[in-house]
Design an enzyme around this catalytic site. Structure first.
Site, mmCIF file in Angstrom:
data_model
loop_
_atom_site.group_PDB
_atom_site.id
_atom_site.type_symbol
_atom_site.label_atom_id
_atom_site.label_comp_id
_atom_site.label_asym_id
_atom_site.label_seq_id
_atom_site.Cartn_x
_atom_site.Cartn_y
_atom_site.Cartn_z
ATOM 1 N N GLY A 74 -26.647 -23.118 30.149
ATOM 2 C CA GLY A 74 -26.874 -23.505 28.757
ATOM 3 C C GLY A 74 -27.113 -24.999 28.634
ATOM 4 N NE ARG A 75 -28.568 -27.727 23.177
ATOM 5 C CZ ARG A 75 -29.009 -28.560 22.237
ATOM 6 N NH1 ARG A 75 -30.290 -28.736 22.070
ATOM 7 N NH2 ARG A 75 -28.166 -29.204 21.469
ATOM 8 C CG ASP A 76 -24.647 -30.694 25.994
ATOM 9 O OD1 ASP A 76 -25.176 -31.672 26.552
ATOM 10 O OD2 ASP A 76 -24.737 -30.468 24.783
ATOM 11 C CG HIS A 77 -23.586 -25.300 32.686
ATOM 12 N ND1 HIS A 77 -23.622 -23.957 32.379
ATOM 13 C CD2 HIS A 77 -22.785 -25.417 33.763
ATOM 14 C CE1 HIS A 77 -22.886 -23.300 33.248
ATOM 15 N NE2 HIS A 77 -22.362 -24.162 34.098
ATOM 16 C CB ALA A 78 -20.374 -28.190 34.037
ATOM 17 C CG HIS A 81 -17.041 -17.240 18.804
ATOM 18 N ND1 HIS A 81 -16.085 -16.436 18.226
ATOM 19 C CD2 HIS A 81 -16.388 -18.345 19.241
ATOM 20 C CE1 HIS A 81 -14.905 -17.037 18.296
ATOM 21 N NE2 HIS A 81 -15.064 -18.197 18.921
ATOM 22 C CG HIS A 105 -21.803 -18.490 24.143
ATOM 23 N ND1 HIS A 105 -20.677 -19.262 24.245
ATOM 24 C CD2 HIS A 105 -22.845 -19.348 24.186
ATOM 25 C CE1 HIS A 105 -21.033 -20.536 24.347
ATOM 26 N NE2 HIS A 105 -22.342 -20.613 24.308
ATOM 27 C CD GLN A 131 -18.292 -21.703 34.216
ATOM 28 O OE1 GLN A 131 -18.278 -21.323 35.380
ATOM 29 N NE2 GLN A 131 -17.397 -22.502 33.730
ATOM 30 C CB THR A 132 -17.383 -18.212 29.034
ATOM 31 O OG1 THR A 132 -16.790 -18.640 27.818
ATOM 32 C CG2 THR A 132 -16.648 -16.973 29.519
ATOM 33 N NE ARG A 133 -15.236 -25.240 30.367
ATOM 34 C CZ ARG A 133 -15.329 -26.510 29.994
ATOM 35 N NH1 ARG A 133 -14.262 -27.268 30.008
ATOM 36 N NH2 ARG A 133 -16.476 -27.016 29.601
#
Ligand SMILES: [Zn+2]
Length: 354
Positions: free
Chosen positions: A257-261, A169, A172, A163-165
């Site tokens: 990942g860390r801090d997801h959403a 880079h 990721h 998932q990405t917004r």
């Protein structure tokens, strides 16, 4: 009898689309009070399936149980209809507390539900059409069933979704490739939605993904899709929703990942990973893959994380988001250890056009 009609908000339009295209399966409509109750307290629907965030329709429209309401998107496109099964009031404070973990109105997800109000309409939807999106996104648009069929045709058994917004880079890229080492295919699944001032335009974002795939990924092992949903910023619970949606699209694994959403400081760095400890993964039907923050390390001479690199932070390349935007705005490529030149050039061009 006069025809009842309702123009959905941007968020309700996105929810309608996800219900309508199968991305929110097993949901077939906007949830009622019994589902809401169990989703808030137990993260399950009344049928006992995992569901972390209530998907409800707030509206003051005068209507009665049994009425059929014609629904339009926030842009006025006719989408289908809702058959009203229940009209009910939610305890919005309780939803904030149980789902978002805070009643603070400064939290963007909490602010959104407070603003919607408490009167809810629930019932199944009938879908005539899905909302429109930017052409750059529509080129890659497939329904969950279509992606599933595509993965099957490719003979993939283990499919990891990312998932990405944002443009991807090196950091990721590294973690998607680490995941791909043990999977058959990678499903890059960016969130799409309306672009607001300051956002990277749709076509620019898509070109960043495409140029990366063409130059740095094996063509036959990566698929790029688009996910038409809005963020709720519900941190851990949203990570579970993201996983369920990717399961519906045919993925077997999902990168967390860390801090997801997350949003601000409302959630601990690893909360979105820890929540999966409370979940029966077989029952959920998709396995989370937990990743650390990744970076370029000058000593390792490669991408790494705190799990794989023994060196001090001063050996790590760190650039803040603000610094990167500043460099791109000045027509400067960030170091190629941070970003692929092809991606940087697309972003530099986009800044020039602004
Ligand atoms: Zn290192």
């Amino acid at each position: 009898m006069a025809e009842l009609s309702l123009t959905l908000s941007e968020r309700h339009t996105a929810d309608f689309e996800m219900i309508g295209n199968g991305g929110f399966a097993p949901l077939t409509g906007f949830q009622g009070s019994a589902d809401w109750e169990r989703v808030c307290s137990e993260m399950r629907t009344t049928d006992g399936e995992y569901w972390p965030i209530p998907i409800t329709l707030a509206s003051d429209l005068e209507c009665e149980v049994g009425d059929v309401i014609e629904l339009s998107s926030d842009e006025g496109k006719k989408l289908g209809r809702l058959t009203v099964e229940e009209i009910w009031d939610r305890d919005v404070k309780r939803e904030a507390e149980q789902v978002y973990g805070t009643t603070d109105e400064a939290h963007p997800g909490v602010a959104a539900i407070y603003e919607e109000g408490n009167r809810m309409l629930a019932g199944p939807i009938e879908v005539d059409a899905l909302p429109d999106h930017d052409e750059a996104f529509m080129r890659r648009y497939k329904t969950p069933a279509e992606h599933k069929a595509d993965f099957e045709a490719r003979g993939w058994k283990k499919i990891v979704a990312f998932q990405t917004r944002n443009p991807i880079h090196r950091a990721h890229e590294y973690l998607t490739k680490a995941a791909l080492e043990t999977c058959d295919g990678l499903f890059i699944h960016p969130l799409i939605g309306k672009t607001k001032a300051g956002d990277i335009p749709a076509d620019v974002r898509m070109r960043c993904y495409e140029v990366l795939m063409e130059n740095y990924y094996p063509q036959d092992r990566v698929v790029l899709g688009v996910k038409p949903a809005k963020m709720h910023y519900a941190g851990p619970r949203e990570a579970v929703l993201h996983a369920i949606v990717r399961r519906n699209y045919g993925a077997t694994h999902f990168i967390v990942g860390r801090d997801h959403a997350g949003a601000g400081d409302y959630y601990g760095t690893y909360d979105a990973q820890k929540i999966f400890d409370t979940i029966d993964i077989d029952e959920l039907g998709i396995e989370p893959l937990m990743f650390e923050h990744t970076f370029w390390c000058n000593e390792c001479e490669g991408l790494a994380s705190n799990k794989t690199c023994p060196h001090d932070q001063d050996a790590h390349l760190f650039l803040s988001g603000t610094k990167v935007r500043e460099m791109l705005g000045n027509g400067e490529r960030p170091p190629h250890e941070f970003s692929r030149d092809e991606v940087a050039d697309i972003l530099i061009d986009a800044y020039k056009e602004d």
